[in-house]
Design an enzyme around this catalytic site. Structure first.
Site, PDB file in Angstrom:
ATOM      1  CE  LYS A  37      -1.666   2.375   3.370  1.00 46.82           C
ATOM      2  NZ  LYS A  37      -2.342   2.939   4.556  1.00 46.82           N
ATOM      3  CG  ASP A  64      -5.533   3.979   1.441  1.00 47.56           C
ATOM      4  OD1 ASP A  64      -6.673   4.258   1.035  1.00 47.56           O
ATOM      5  OD2 ASP A  64      -5.242   3.829   2.644  1.00 47.56           O
ATOM      6  CE  LYS A  66      -8.355   5.960   3.948  1.00 50.82           C
ATOM      7  NZ  LYS A  66      -6.897   5.693   3.842  1.00 50.82           N
ATOM      8  CG  ASP A  69     -12.931  17.405  -5.145  1.00 51.29           C
ATOM      9  OD1 ASP A  69     -13.883  18.170  -5.433  1.00 51.29           O
ATOM     10  OD2 ASP A  69     -11.791  17.818  -4.864  1.00 51.29           O
ATOM     11  CB  THR A 123     -10.096   1.120  11.111  1.00 50.45           C
ATOM     12  OG1 THR A 123      -8.875   1.675  10.622  1.00 50.45           O
ATOM     13  CG2 THR A 123     -10.675   0.180  10.076  1.00 50.45           C
ATOM     14  NE  ARG A 216       1.102   2.501  12.740  1.00 44.87           N
ATOM     15  CZ  ARG A 216       0.277   3.392  13.262  1.00 44.87           C
ATOM     16  NH1 ARG A 216       0.762   4.355  14.050  1.00 44.87           N
ATOM     17  NH2 ARG A 216      -1.019   3.344  13.025  1.00 44.87           N
TER      18      ARG A 216
END
Length: 236
Positions: A37, A64, A66, A69, A123, A216
């Protein structure tokens, strides 16, 4: 091609600040992961070159960003992103059906294998946070995820992004009509960090995830390869 474990594709998030650090992760994981990603932090710092660099290592890219608009702006942004050869690309479901339809059409115009994913509820957000944003009391995040997933399905997206806590409900309602990507996946021994609704790889798989994203938990580990092996061993 992405490494598969059963029906679930694990994706490692390159949430780092520069290409050198990102490619270090790609190279260290090697054959253990071939899908990565690229998010806002890395893309803003390095631009399209980092996507080309990761793909140049023979890996697939989930971009990613997102997008959220007006439809015409998102159409142009998706068209530009799809030309980079990314396999997955995100927009916000809350941008509305017309915006998502524009994204899907633009992606298909450029590359038929570029799948649009609609983000439902981040999330990092719990019911109180969603209530603040929506301006009304939200007692059940799952109901909001399902509502947005329906809108996304109707717009023809490839899949939706939701937490593992809602994935089973999405799968029960939509079956294979939409692919489910679960971010914020943590190892059993890991901490929650800034995520409010997290699951382990096996929990996400059991809930019906088609893709999982780990960040992570792998990239911040003392040994990313050992951590990635733990992810893979936890998948069915």
């Amino acid at each position: 091609m992405a490494v598969m474990s059963g029906r679930v594709t694990p994706i490692v998030a390159l949430d780092v600040g520069n290409s050198a650090a990102a490619l270090d992760v790609v190279d260290e994981l090697g054959d253990l992961c071939r899908f990565f990603k690229v998010g806002s932090e890395l893309y803003t710092a390095e631009g399209a070159s980092v996507v080309h660099a990761v793909r140049g290592r023979g890996a697939s890219v989930f971009l990613d960003l997102k997008f959220h608009d007006i439809p015409n702006t998102v159409r142009g942004a998706v068209r530009s992103a799809a030309t980079l050869g990314v396999q997955l690309l995100t927009v916000h479901a809350s941008g509305g059906r017309a915006m998502m339809e524009a994204a899907v059409a633009a992606a298909h115009d450029v590359a038929s294998d570029c799948g649009i994913l609609a983000v439902t509820v981040l999330t990092s957000m719990d019911a109180d946070a969603v209530s603040d944003v929506w301006g009304r009391r939200v007692a059940d995040v799952e109901a909001e995820v399902l509502r947005l997933a329906q809108l996304a399905r109707d717009a023809g997206v490839h899949g939706i992004v939701c937490s593992g806590r809602e994935a089973a409900a999405v799968r029960a309602k939509f079956g294979d009509q939409v692919a489910i990507l679960v971010p914020g996946v943590r190892l059993t021994s890991g901490d929650r960090q800034d995520q409010a609704r997290v699951v382990t790889p096996s929990e996400a798989a059991a809930a019906g995830a088609r893709y999982i994203v780990v960040g992570r938990a792998v990239t911040g580990a003392k040994s990313p390869r050992c951590a990635m092996n733990e992810v893979l061993s936890d998948l069915p």
